[in-house]
Design a protein around this motif. Structure first.
Motif, PDB file in Angstrom:
ATOM      1  N   ALA A 139      -2.351  13.068   2.266  1.00 28.60           N
ATOM      2  CA  ALA A 139      -2.414  12.480   0.922  1.00 28.60           C
ATOM      3  C   ALA A 139      -1.030  12.232   0.312  1.00 28.60           C
ATOM      4  N   PRO A 140      -0.128  13.232   0.266  1.00 30.22           N
ATOM      5  CA  PRO A 140       1.192  12.979  -0.337  1.00 30.22           C
ATOM      6  C   PRO A 140       2.002  11.926   0.422  1.00 30.22           C
ATOM      7  N   ILE A 141       1.931  11.968   1.776  1.00 21.74           N
ATOM      8  CA  ILE A 141       2.676  10.975   2.576  1.00 21.74           C
ATOM      9  C   ILE A 141       2.174   9.566   2.266  1.00 21.74           C
ATOM     10  N   THR A 142       0.852   9.413   2.251  1.00 18.25           N
ATOM     11  CA  THR A 142       0.255   8.101   1.977  1.00 18.25           C
ATOM     12  C   THR A 142       0.627   7.614   0.582  1.00 18.25           C
ATOM     13  N   ALA A 143       0.501   8.509  -0.395  1.00 14.35           N
ATOM     14  CA  ALA A 143       0.775   8.119  -1.785  1.00 14.35           C
ATOM     15  C   ALA A 143       2.225   7.696  -1.967  1.00 14.35           C
ATOM     16  N   ILE A 144       3.150   8.513  -1.486  1.00 14.30           N
ATOM     17  CA  ILE A 144       4.585   8.223  -1.676  1.00 14.30           C
ATOM     18  C   ILE A 144       4.980   6.951  -0.934  1.00 14.30           C
ATOM     19  N   TRP A 145       4.507   6.836   0.314  1.00 17.12           N
ATOM     20  CA  TRP A 145       4.853   5.664   1.118  1.00 17.12           C
ATOM     21  C   TRP A 145       4.269   4.388   0.516  1.00 17.12           C
ATOM     22  N   ALA A 146       3.039   4.455   0.080  1.00 20.33           N
ATOM     23  CA  ALA A 146       2.396   3.270  -0.508  1.00 20.33           C
ATOM     24  C   ALA A 146       3.078   2.869  -1.810  1.00 20.33           C
ATOM     25  N   ILE A 147       3.457   3.863  -2.606  1.00 21.09           N
ATOM     26  CA  ILE A 147       4.128   3.569  -3.885  1.00 21.09           C
ATOM     27  C   ILE A 147       5.465   2.883  -3.653  1.00 21.09           C
ATOM     28  N   THR A 148       6.229   3.363  -2.648  1.00 19.87           N
ATOM     29  CA  THR A 148       7.527   2.744  -2.358  1.00 19.87           C
ATOM     30  C   THR A 148       7.368   1.287  -1.917  1.00 19.87           C
ATOM     31  N   LYS A 149       6.238   0.964  -1.284  1.00 17.59           N
ATOM     32  CA  LYS A 149       6.000  -0.398  -0.804  1.00 17.59           C
ATOM     33  C   LYS A 149       5.596  -1.357  -1.931  1.00 17.59           C
ATOM     34  N   ILE A 150       5.011  -0.809  -2.993  1.00 25.26           N
ATOM     35  CA  ILE A 150       4.513  -1.708  -4.052  1.00 25.26           C
ATOM     36  C   ILE A 150       5.434  -1.784  -5.262  1.00 25.26           C
ATOM     37  N   LEU A 151       6.415  -0.885  -5.362  1.00 27.26           N
ATOM     38  CA  LEU A 151       7.236  -0.835  -6.564  1.00 27.26           C
ATOM     39  C   LEU A 151       7.964  -2.149  -6.830  1.00 27.26           C
ATOM     40  N   GLY A 152       8.429  -2.828  -5.764  1.00 33.39           N
ATOM     41  CA  GLY A 152       9.225  -4.044  -5.958  1.00 33.39           C
ATOM     42  C   GLY A 152       8.409  -5.311  -6.086  1.00 33.39           C
ATOM     43  N   LYS A 153       7.095  -5.206  -5.963  1.00 35.37           N
ATOM     44  CA  LYS A 153       6.264  -6.411  -5.973  1.00 35.37           C
ATOM     45  C   LYS A 153       6.117  -7.005  -7.371  1.00 35.37           C
ATOM     46  N   SER A 154       5.739  -6.161  -8.326  1.00 34.73           N
ATOM     47  CA  SER A 154       5.550  -6.663  -9.701  1.00 34.73           C
ATOM     48  C   SER A 154       5.488  -5.462 -10.646  1.00 34.73           C
ATOM     49  N   TRP A 155       6.279  -5.524 -11.715  1.00 37.91           N
ATOM     50  CA  TRP A 155       6.284  -4.386 -12.637  1.00 37.91           C
ATOM     51  C   TRP A 155       4.941  -4.272 -13.355  1.00 37.91           C
ATOM     52  N   GLN A 156       4.239  -5.417 -13.553  1.00 40.34           N
ATOM     53  CA  GLN A 156       2.942  -5.371 -14.220  1.00 40.34           C
ATOM     54  C   GLN A 156       1.911  -4.611 -13.365  1.00 40.34           C
ATOM     55  N   TRP A 157       1.872  -4.957 -12.077  1.00 41.78           N
ATOM     56  CA  TRP A 157       0.947  -4.270 -11.184  1.00 41.78           C
ATOM     57  C   TRP A 157       1.315  -2.779 -11.052  1.00 41.78           C
ATOM     58  N   SER A 158       2.614  -2.493 -10.985  1.00 43.90           N
ATOM     59  CA  SER A 158       3.083  -1.101 -10.876  1.00 43.90           C
ATOM     60  C   SER A 158       2.682  -0.293 -12.104  1.00 43.90           C
ATOM     61  N   ALA A 159       2.803  -0.935 -13.296  1.00 43.49           N
ATOM     62  CA  ALA A 159       2.442  -0.256 -14.544  1.00 43.49           C
ATOM     63  C   ALA A 159       0.948   0.060 -14.572  1.00 43.49           C
ATOM     64  N   ILE A 160       0.125  -0.892 -14.121  1.00 39.46           N
ATOM     65  CA  ILE A 160      -1.334  -0.675 -14.082  1.00 39.46           C
ATOM     66  C   ILE A 160      -1.670   0.500 -13.149  1.00 39.46           C
ATOM     67  N   THR A 161      -1.014   0.501 -11.977  1.00 38.84           N
ATOM     68  CA  THR A 161      -1.250   1.572 -11.004  1.00 38.84           C
ATOM     69  C   THR A 161      -0.817   2.927 -11.570  1.00 38.84           C
ATOM     70  N   ALA A 162       0.314   2.950 -12.291  1.00 33.27           N
ATOM     71  CA  ALA A 162       0.818   4.190 -12.888  1.00 33.27           C
ATOM     72  C   ALA A 162      -0.177   4.745 -13.908  1.00 33.27           C
ATOM     73  N   VAL A 163      -0.746   3.860 -14.716  1.00 29.49           N
ATOM     74  CA  VAL A 163      -1.745   4.284 -15.713  1.00 29.49           C
ATOM     75  C   VAL A 163      -2.953   4.904 -15.016  1.00 29.49           C
ATOM     76  N   ALA A 164      -3.397   4.282 -13.908  1.00 25.44           N
ATOM     77  CA  ALA A 164      -4.546   4.798 -13.151  1.00 25.44           C
ATOM     78  C   ALA A 164      -4.256   6.193 -12.598  1.00 25.44           C
ATOM     79  N   ILE A 165      -3.024   6.362 -12.095  1.00 23.71           N
ATOM     80  CA  ILE A 165      -2.640   7.669 -11.528  1.00 23.71           C
ATOM     81  C   ILE A 165      -2.617   8.742 -12.607  1.00 23.71           C
ATOM     82  N   VAL A 166      -2.076   8.405 -13.783  1.00 25.10           N
ATOM     83  CA  VAL A 166      -2.016   9.376 -14.896  1.00 25.10           C
ATOM     84  C   VAL A 166      -3.421   9.801 -15.306  1.00 25.10           C
ATOM     85  N   ILE A 167      -4.348   8.842 -15.365  1.00 23.53           N
ATOM     86  CA  ILE A 167      -5.740   9.160 -15.738  1.00 23.53           C
ATOM     87  C   ILE A 167      -6.352  10.125 -14.715  1.00 23.53           C
TER      88      ILE A 167
END
Length: 587
Positions: A139-167
């Motif tokens: 789980a931690p490997i997948t989460a960290i690796w996936a996050i590093t791959k999506i961070l540069g794609k779009s700040w809007q999508w990253s922000a949405i994903t961050a909100v989901a994770i916080v919830i």
């Protein structure tokens, strides 16, 4: 939990390391597939694309999926091996620890609790290792690796994903705070449930004789309902987690596509295709992130109970043993079969008042020493100091001139043939019960037969269907009380020890059998020391020495004739059982 994991061997840590590497490969392969999917998406929408390029990317996706599957199978095999071996070793370690606990420590935990800790609690930890170890790495490997791959794609999508994770983290945190303390209650209620069940099965005859079935049912229902209600609360609390997870996951997917549609609409024509591919990749990676937290949520569902179970296991493993083993494994004096008490006083560890006070006597080889007194006078407690079921609070208990605390317990116990107040039978045959324990492994059948003959058990054993191979149920439920007592006496005789201890071991025998047994026993054990606790005057009146106990004090010591004349307590006990004529005639 971490303390228990320290019990992993070098081999198990190697398997964990290999599993970690394979899980790393598995995650890499799974996270590589969205890249190929993005490439296929672009190729499909690009004019002039070759079908061979699309098929090649599809083939790479299949290879990644197959490689991930093979890695998962190997990791599953390794983790199952690790958890099973860990469970086996921990169960063995816990059982061995319980074997070494003194009577006081066993009572402080309670029998039902020790059974639960050895079975249910270890199973909870095994489940966490079997399922949780794999998820905890992945789980931690997948989460960290996936996050590093999506961070540069779009700040809007990253922000949405961050909100989901916080919830998700908030929901998991709240549930942990609510449920964690309640799992400790669940385990305690499981102990109580086992205790009530065990009590009911042990006393089933009394329950039926007193028509107390309804009373026992109510008693069981009370504990059972409490446990059920507590479990229902925990399960209902955790039931909230799954719908919340899926709700967040679906809303995240919807939000990514909604924002993606807006971004594509506003983008230049040349950027639309690449944005569409990024949206597909981002959506896949975002799902991987959410699935990682979903795996963590599964761990958090198992972790609280496993933590409580691990703590309960460690409570037993970390218990200080009050009866410390000595190091003497050979005789260092010329004395054989002597038992001596020097100013011995004793009180139970949790008691304030002394049960025995300043007891002194010596039994030499071949002597028969008896102990008599009213109920609660300390007779059984006194002889329990000899095999070190408890240690004397003050004074010394000597065997063959050596303090019992100096002996290794195995060597000490091999000197003793012990028959408890309540005869204990084990699941097996008549022969295996008589030749019980390590010291009975090589006993020939002739020796077993002789021990049964001396204990006056030959008559009923030979009438059994398979004689010496007849099955004895656990607890001896298929034999009578008197038969159990005679087999327990035969077990002690078969050891040929230096010292025999009979703790009110003739109480279930009729007077005739008692008399014949003592006569045969006297001939057979003439070179051994015999200590007898008894309630019947007839059982002990021919002893070489009788100790009369009253409120933990020795109020008389001597022969039957001497005590009749000089000890009022003994005289009152004797007259309550036999007439003056019988006492005078020595019957």
């Amino acid at each position: 939990m971490i303390k228990l994991l320290k019990n992993f061997t070098k081999k198990e840590w190697v398997l964990v390391t290999i599993s970690f590497i394979l899980i790393f490969v598995q995650v890499w392969l799974e996270l590589k597939m969205p890249d190929y999917m993005s490439e296929i998406t672009v190729l499909v929408q690009t004019e002039g694309s070759e079908m061979s390029d699309i098929l090649m990317n599809g083939l790479f996706m299949l290879l990644c999926a197959f490689g991930s599957l093979v890695s998962a199978i190997i990791v599953g095999y390794f983790i199952a091996n690790i958890s099973s071996i860990f469970s086996m070793k921990t169960r063995k370690k816990l059982f061995d620890k319980v074997e070494s606990l003194s009577m006081h420590e066993v009572k402080s935990f309670s029998t039902s609790s020790l059974i639960t800790r050895t079975t249910n609690d270890i199973t909870q930890v095994e489940m966490l290792i079997g399922m949780g170890l794999q998820l905890l790495i992945k789980a931690p490997i997948t989460a960290i690796w996936a996050i590093t791959k999506i961070l540069g794609k779009s700040w809007q999508w990253s922000a949405i994903t961050a909100v989901a994770i916080v919830i998700l983290l908030s929901v998991i945190g709240i549930l942990m705070i609510i449920v964690l303390p309640r799992f400790k209650i669940v385990q305690k209620l499981t102990d109580k449930l086992n205790g009530v069940t065990r009590e009911n099965l042990t006393g089933i005859r009394v329950v039926r004789a007193f028509n107390a079935e309804k009373y026992q049912e109510d008693k069981f229902s009370l504990v059972n309902n409490k446990l059920t209600n507590q479990q229902l609360f925990n399960q209902k609390a955790f039931a909230v987690m799954s719908p919340v997870m899926y709700l967040v996951m679906y809303f995240l997917t919807l939000s990514i596509y909604f924002v993606g549609a807006y971004l594509i609409k506003e983008a230049l024509m040349v950027d639309k295709l690449s944005l569409f591919g990024d949206m597909i990749v981002f959506s896949s990676y975002a799902m991987q992130v959410i699935m990682s937290f979903l795996m963590l949520a599964m761990i958090f569902m198992m972790l609280p109970r496993a933590q409580v179970s691990a703590k309960r296991i460690n409570e037993v493993l970390d218990t200080d043993i009050s009866i410390k083993d000595g190091d003497l494994t050979e005789d260092k004096t010329e004395e054989v079969g002597t038992v001596e008490f020097k100013n011995v006083s004793f009180k139970y560890p949790d008691a304030e008042e002394y049960l025995l006070k300043n007891i002194s006597f010596k039994a030499n080889k071949g002597d028969t020493v008896a102990f008599i007194g009213s109920t609660g006078s300390g007779k059984s407690s006194l002889i329990n100091l000899i095999p070190r079921f408890y240690d004397a609070t003050e004074g010394e208990v000597l065997i063959d001139g050596v303090n019992v605390k100096e002996y290794a317990q195995e060597f000490l116990h091999n000197k003793i043939g012990y028959v408890p107040q309540k005869a204990v039978m084990f699941n097996g045959t008549v022969a295996s019960n008589v030749a019980y324990g390590d010291s009975g492994k090589e006993k020939p059948l002739d020796q077993i037969k002789e021990a049964i003959r001396v204990a006056q058990g030959e008559e009923f054993v030979l009438k059994m269907d398979d004689t010496y191979d007849t099955h004895i149920a656990q607890g001896g439920t298929n034999v009578s009380g008197g038969q159990k007592q005679r087999l327990a006496i035969a077990r002690a005789i078969a050891r040929n020890p230096e010292i025999y201890i009979f703790d009110d071991s003739f109480s279930a025998l009729d007077y005739k059998t008692d008399s014949v047994l003592r006569h045969e026993l006297k001939k057979y054990t003439k070179d051994a020391t015999t200590l007898i606790v008894a309630q019947r005057i007839g059982t002990i009146m021919n002893a070489d020495k009788i100790l009369v106990l009253d409120n933990g004090e020795c109020v008389g010591i001597g022969t039957h004739e001497y005590l009749l004349k000089n000890c009022e307590v003994y005289k009152q006990i004797a007259l309550s059982q036999l007439s003056k004529e019988e006492l005078e005639n020595g019957k």
